[in-house]
Write a protein that holds these residues in place. Structure first.
Motif, PDB file in Angstrom:
ATOM      1  N   ALA A 189     -31.093   4.122   2.410  1.00 45.15           N
ATOM      2  CA  ALA A 189     -31.685   3.239   2.598  1.00 45.15           C
ATOM      3  C   ALA A 189     -32.576   2.801   3.365  1.00 45.15           C
ATOM      4  CB  ALA A 189     -30.199   1.834   2.751  1.00 45.15           C
ATOM      5  N   VAL A 190     -32.017   3.317   4.782  1.00 48.64           N
ATOM      6  CA  VAL A 190     -32.808   3.776   5.862  1.00 48.64           C
ATOM      7  C   VAL A 190     -34.581   3.550   5.360  1.00 48.64           C
ATOM      8  CG1 VAL A 190     -33.225   4.932   8.010  1.00 48.64           C
ATOM      9  CG2 VAL A 190     -31.640   4.103   7.769  1.00 48.64           C
ATOM     10  N   ALA A 191     -34.401   4.885   4.662  1.00 48.86           N
ATOM     11  CA  ALA A 191     -35.185   5.391   4.294  1.00 48.86           C
ATOM     12  C   ALA A 191     -36.585   4.554   3.140  1.00 48.86           C
ATOM     13  CB  ALA A 191     -35.415   7.028   3.603  1.00 48.86           C
ATOM     14  N   LEU A 192     -35.597   3.259   2.493  1.00 53.31           N
ATOM     15  CA  LEU A 192     -35.766   3.420   1.343  1.00 53.31           C
ATOM     16  C   LEU A 192     -36.540   1.651   1.496  1.00 53.31           C
ATOM     17  CD1 LEU A 192     -35.011   4.843  -1.526  1.00 53.31           C
ATOM     18  CD2 LEU A 192     -36.964   5.536  -0.518  1.00 53.31           C
ATOM     19  N   ALA A 193     -35.984   1.053   2.261  1.00 52.78           N
ATOM     20  CA  ALA A 193     -36.001  -0.385   2.857  1.00 52.78           C
ATOM     21  C   ALA A 193     -37.707  -0.766   3.765  1.00 52.78           C
ATOM     22  CB  ALA A 193     -35.044  -0.888   4.016  1.00 52.78           C
ATOM     23  N   SER A 194     -37.521  -1.717   3.162  1.00 61.60           N
ATOM     24  CA  SER A 194     -38.779  -2.216   3.112  1.00 61.60           C
ATOM     25  C   SER A 194     -38.970  -3.825   5.043  1.00 61.60           C
ATOM     26  CB  SER A 194     -40.078  -2.745   1.631  1.00 61.60           C
ATOM     27  OG  SER A 194     -39.050  -4.270   1.489  1.00 61.60           O
ATOM     28  N   PRO A 196     -36.108  -5.157   7.856  1.00 59.34           N
ATOM     29  CA  PRO A 196     -34.989  -5.238   7.671  1.00 59.34           C
ATOM     30  C   PRO A 196     -33.801  -5.835   7.487  1.00 59.34           C
ATOM     31  CG  PRO A 196     -36.958  -6.114   9.976  1.00 59.34           C
ATOM     32  CD  PRO A 196     -37.510  -5.551   8.660  1.00 59.34           C
ATOM     33  N   GLY A 197     -34.195  -7.009   7.083  1.00 58.32           N
ATOM     34  CA  GLY A 197     -32.598  -7.479   6.290  1.00 58.32           C
ATOM     35  C   GLY A 197     -32.915  -6.988   4.612  1.00 58.32           C
ATOM     36  N   GLU A 198     -33.517  -6.169   3.588  1.00 61.83           N
ATOM     37  CA  GLU A 198     -33.222  -5.101   2.811  1.00 61.83           C
ATOM     38  C   GLU A 198     -32.529  -4.353   3.331  1.00 61.83           C
ATOM     39  OE1 GLU A 198     -35.657  -2.265  -0.107  1.00 61.83           O
ATOM     40  OE2 GLU A 198     -36.132  -3.741   0.794  1.00 61.83           O
ATOM     41  N   LEU A 199     -33.017  -3.765   4.780  1.00 56.79           N
ATOM     42  CA  LEU A 199     -31.778  -2.544   5.192  1.00 56.79           C
ATOM     43  C   LEU A 199     -30.996  -2.746   5.368  1.00 56.79           C
ATOM     44  CD1 LEU A 199     -33.280   0.127   8.007  1.00 56.79           C
ATOM     45  CD2 LEU A 199     -31.239  -1.478   8.240  1.00 56.79           C
ATOM     46  N   ARG A 200     -30.410  -3.983   6.172  1.00 60.01           N
ATOM     47  CA  ARG A 200     -28.704  -4.541   6.619  1.00 60.01           C
ATOM     48  C   ARG A 200     -28.135  -4.417   5.005  1.00 60.01           C
ATOM     49  NH1 ARG A 200     -31.649  -6.906  11.123  1.00 60.01           N
ATOM     50  NH2 ARG A 200     -32.675  -9.042  10.016  1.00 60.01           N
ATOM     51  N   GLN A 201     -28.689  -5.001   4.554  1.00 56.08           N
ATOM     52  CA  GLN A 201     -28.071  -5.386   3.032  1.00 56.08           C
ATOM     53  C   GLN A 201     -27.411  -3.894   2.470  1.00 56.08           C
ATOM     54  OE1 GLN A 201     -27.202  -8.792   1.722  1.00 56.08           O
ATOM     55  NE2 GLN A 201     -26.052  -7.637   0.139  1.00 56.08           N
ATOM     56  N   GLU A 202     -28.848  -3.188   2.166  1.00 54.74           N
ATOM     57  CA  GLU A 202     -27.946  -1.755   1.527  1.00 54.74           C
ATOM     58  C   GLU A 202     -27.234  -0.653   3.006  1.00 54.74           C
ATOM     59  OE1 GLU A 202     -28.422  -0.767  -1.433  1.00 54.74           O
ATOM     60  OE2 GLU A 202     -29.295  -2.394  -1.473  1.00 54.74           O
ATOM     61  N   VAL A 203     -27.047  -1.076   3.724  1.00 51.57           N
ATOM     62  CA  VAL A 203     -26.186  -0.580   4.785  1.00 51.57           C
ATOM     63  C   VAL A 203     -25.232  -0.639   4.516  1.00 51.57           C
ATOM     64  CG1 VAL A 203     -25.985  -0.505   6.936  1.00 51.57           C
ATOM     65  CG2 VAL A 203     -27.926   0.357   6.192  1.00 51.57           C
ATOM     66  N   ALA A 231     -21.911  -9.334   4.359  1.00 56.19           N
ATOM     67  CA  ALA A 231     -20.915  -8.517   4.930  1.00 56.19           C
ATOM     68  C   ALA A 231     -20.610  -8.043   3.329  1.00 56.19           C
ATOM     69  CB  ALA A 231     -19.532  -9.049   5.226  1.00 56.19           C
ATOM     70  N   ASP A 232     -19.979  -7.410   3.119  1.00 59.52           N
ATOM     71  CA  ASP A 232     -19.863  -6.662   1.816  1.00 59.52           C
ATOM     72  C   ASP A 232     -18.224  -5.909   2.037  1.00 59.52           C
ATOM     73  OD1 ASP A 232     -19.633  -6.158  -0.577  1.00 59.52           O
ATOM     74  OD2 ASP A 232     -21.066  -5.089  -0.590  1.00 59.52           O
ATOM     75  N   GLY A 233     -17.559  -6.143   0.683  1.00 58.23           N
ATOM     76  CA  GLY A 233     -16.246  -5.617   0.442  1.00 58.23           C
ATOM     77  C   GLY A 233     -15.049  -7.201   1.713  1.00 58.23           C
ATOM     78  N   LYS A 234     -14.077  -6.175   2.132  1.00 55.58           N
ATOM     79  CA  LYS A 234     -12.538  -7.014   2.399  1.00 55.58           C
ATOM     80  C   LYS A 234     -13.077  -6.849   4.246  1.00 55.58           C
ATOM     81  CE  LYS A 234      -9.845  -6.143  -1.164  1.00 55.58           C
ATOM     82  NZ  LYS A 234      -8.448  -5.149  -1.625  1.00 55.58           N
ATOM     83  N   THR A 235     -13.618  -8.427   4.696  1.00 55.04           N
ATOM     84  CA  THR A 235     -13.787  -8.206   6.089  1.00 55.04           C
ATOM     85  C   THR A 235     -12.964  -9.494   6.790  1.00 55.04           C
ATOM     86  OG1 THR A 235     -15.606  -9.105   5.388  1.00 55.04           O
ATOM     87  CG2 THR A 235     -15.661  -6.992   5.370  1.00 55.04           C
ATOM     88  N   GLY A 236     -12.290 -10.214   5.773  1.00 57.11           N
ATOM     89  CA  GLY A 236     -11.365 -11.188   6.857  1.00 57.11           C
ATOM     90  C   GLY A 236     -11.733 -12.377   6.920  1.00 57.11           C
ATOM     91  N   SER A 237     -11.723 -13.218   7.672  1.00 57.63           N
ATOM     92  CA  SER A 237     -12.022 -14.482   7.342  1.00 57.63           C
ATOM     93  C   SER A 237     -13.560 -14.380   7.789  1.00 57.63           C
ATOM     94  CB  SER A 237     -11.038 -15.096   8.187  1.00 57.63           C
ATOM     95  OG  SER A 237     -11.404 -15.325   9.828  1.00 57.63           O
ATOM     96  N   GLU A 238     -14.291 -15.690   8.095  1.00 57.72           N
ATOM     97  CA  GLU A 238     -15.645 -15.821   8.536  1.00 57.72           C
ATOM     98  C   GLU A 238     -15.727 -15.430   9.503  1.00 57.72           C
ATOM     99  OE1 GLU A 238     -19.375 -18.653   8.354  1.00 57.72           O
ATOM    100  OE2 GLU A 238     -17.263 -19.283   7.486  1.00 57.72           O
ATOM    101  N   ILE A 239     -16.977 -14.294  10.200  1.00 59.55           N
ATOM    102  CA  ILE A 239     -16.799 -13.865  11.256  1.00 59.55           C
ATOM    103  C   ILE A 239     -17.805 -15.263  11.811  1.00 59.55           C
ATOM    104  CG2 ILE A 239     -17.586 -12.275  12.892  1.00 59.55           C
ATOM    105  CD1 ILE A 239     -14.978 -11.056  11.221  1.00 59.55           C
TER     106      ILE A 239
END
Length: 558
Positions: A189-194, A196-203, A231-239
């Motif tokens: 993800a770090v190598a292919l991201a174009s 910072p937003g895309e990098l954060r999403q894939e990471v 955010a992705d997966g189970k992370t509780g309530s809104e941060i």
């Protein structure tokens, strides 16, 4: 010592000497009955003899080693079945093995837990064997006892150690197998991201696929908070925004863990209870992973796990992942800066600046219009907003009292006068040169000067802001953001200007340009151009001046 009848000494008869080839063992003649008895009494292992002809097979002989090993004297043991050595921790299996061997008239060796007279547990290796009479019936059972507690403890310790090693090996094998995927995914993800937003999403997606859930946030140095982005997966309530300087190192909430990780730049791991508010019920632990490179802090990742196993194994892996993500963000931002796609823009409030004192003396605010440099030094154009009954004399007096140089007072009679001023260089300008910063805007509100600064590199921007607050008096960071640069093509710029012009203004501008009106001496005059448009000379000049003002405004706005 009480002995059974068959062990008691009898008168020794003369026996013929046995020569080679005799059917009787030579040791039988050499060892007398009294010596055999002494050997049993003084043997280093416990020896017992039970009467097999009695219903409960009571003991009829125990030696001294038995007494030393168990604490039971011969007077206590004789007449009782040897089961008095058993207790609550004695397992049924070895006892059953001895029972079966006795029923079948066979010898057997077992290891079982027995109790000494003082209640202490010990491991007893017991061997029992039948002794038959002249008719072939079993008359006695002889038992040999040996305390093997030390050996059993050593074996158990070795087994425990082997089990721990195997468990550790299995856990590490599973860990490596499990983390191999997330490391590979994050690196890709770090190598292919174009961006910072895309990098954060894939990471975040890659981490959430391996753990219970994850989110990533960016750090705002102006407010010292981490704000959730993806955010992705189970992370509780809104941060919400997490303040970094919590000071609550003992708290186990995600907020405290992430804040501590960003503050000291180390991965923090804490267990979280299933009933704690705002935390995902599916997670048992949370990791705060700081994202930093050099002097720049980019944010943090919160990782939720189902077990606390990550506390023992995964700190180093998460640290490496955090560094990889931060390096990727830094590289993307550096590329964007080199291509001119983005800059870091922040504002500093300067409490003791001459412009603030100047505005305060005039009881107004200053709105920066533009900067000009035709005097050998840069001068600033400001609108005096809210100045009551201000005139040129008062403006010059306020400037002289505050160390501001007034070069000109423009449109002094208007409701909002415009002044052109300059101030002597301050330490802020030295810092701007050191960190390649550009002072691109000013404002003065309530006697406080506000400088808008742009820097191309994230690390330089943070260092400049930090040094300004540390080295200059009464300086605070008001805002901080990365701003995307828009690149306008020549065609887009022309289209923008044309959209501001009316048809008459555009026609006047084109006729003036193509007919040489802007040349000197004029190749044509205003009357000729006015006639070509069918308007009066004054109307032509009105259209032309309006077009020129709009072009100038379009250029200066950029």
């Amino acid at each position: 010592m009480v002995r059974p009848e068959f062990l008691k000494s009898e008168p020794r008869a003369e026996r013929p000497t046995r020569g080679p080839g005799s059917g009787t063992s030579a040791s039988t003649d050499a060892v007398g009955e009294s010596l055999k008895t002494r050997m049993m009494d003084e043997a280093p292992v416990g020896i017992t003899i039970a009467d097999a002809t009695q219903p409960d097979m009571p003991l009829i002989y125990v030696n001294a080693a038995f007494e030393r090993m168990t604490g039971y004297s011969p007077s206590y043991a004789i007449g009782r079945n040897c089961r008095f050595l058993q207790g609550e921790e004695t397992r049924e299996k070895p006892v059953r093995q001895m029972r079966v061997a006795i029923e079948e008239g066979e010898a057997v060796t077992v290891e079982l837990r027995n109790y000494r007279r003082n209640g202490e547990l010990f491991w007893n290796e017991v061997t029992i064997a039948p002794l038959r009479d002249d008719t072939g019936d079993i008359a006695y059972y002889v038992g040999f006892q040996q305390d093997v507690t030390r050996r059993k403890r050593a074996e158990q310790a070795a087994a425990d150690r082997a089990a721990r090693i195997e468990h550790e090996r299995t856990a590490q094998s599973r860990l490596l197998e499990r983390l191999d995927g997330v490391v590979a995914d994050v690196t890709e993800a770090v190598a292919l991201a174009s961006s910072p937003g895309e990098l954060r999403q894939e990471v975040v997606r890659s981490i959430a696929d391996t753990y219970t859930g994850a989110w990533i946030g960016t750090y705002d140095p102006a407010t010292e908070t981490v704000e959730l982005r993806v955010a992705d997966g189970k992370t509780g309530s809104e941060i919400e925004a997490i303040p970094v300087a919590t000071g609550n190192t003992g708290a186990r909430s995600t907020n405290a863990v992430v804040a501590a990780a960003v503050d000291d730049r180390h991965v923090r791991l804490e267990s979280i209870g299933p009933d704690e508010p705002n935390e995902p019920a599916e997670a048992a632990a949370v990791a705060g992973v700081p994202l930093y490179f050099g002097e720049a802090t980019y944010g943090a990742i919160a990782v939720y796990a189902q077990t606390e196993e990550l506390r023992r194994h995964e700190r180093d892996v998460l640290t490496a992942l955090g560094r990889t993500v931060a390096i990727g963000i830094n590289a993307l931002e550096s590329q964007r800066t080199l291509r001119g796609e983005s800059v870091v823009e922040f504002q500093l409030t300067l409490g003791d600046h001459p412009l603030g004192s100047f505005a305060e003396a005039l009881s107004c605010s200053l709105q920066h219009i533009s900067t000009v440099g035709d005097r050998g030094e840069r001068s600033l154009l400001f609108e005096l907003d809210g100045a009551p009954a201000v005139d040129a004399e008062r403006i010059h007096a306020a400037a002289e009292a505050t160390g501001v140089t007034v070069h000109a007072v423009l449109v002094a009679e208007a409701d909002v006068p415009v002044v052109e001023v300059s101030v002597d260089e301050t330490p802020l300008e030295e810092l701007l040169r050191e960190y390649s910063g550009e002072l691109c805007g000013w404002a003065v509100e309530d006697g406080t000067a506000i400088a808008t600064i742009e820097v191309g590199r994230e690390a330089l921007a943070r260092s400049l802001a930090a040094d300004a607050m540390e080295q200059l008096a009464n300086v605070d960071l008001r805002s901080y953001r990365r701003r995307e640069e828009t690149h306008e093509t020549r065609r887009e710029f022309v289209a923008e200007i044309e959209s501001r012009l009316t048809e008459r203004q555009r026609a006047a501008l084109i006729r003036a340009h193509t007919s040489g009106y802007f040349e000197w001496p004029h190749e044509t005059n205003g009357d000729e151009l006015a006639d070509s448009m069918g308007v009066t000379r004054s109307t032509f000049h009105q259209h032309l001046r309006a077009a020129q003002r709009k072009i100038a405004a379009a250029i200066l706005d950029r």
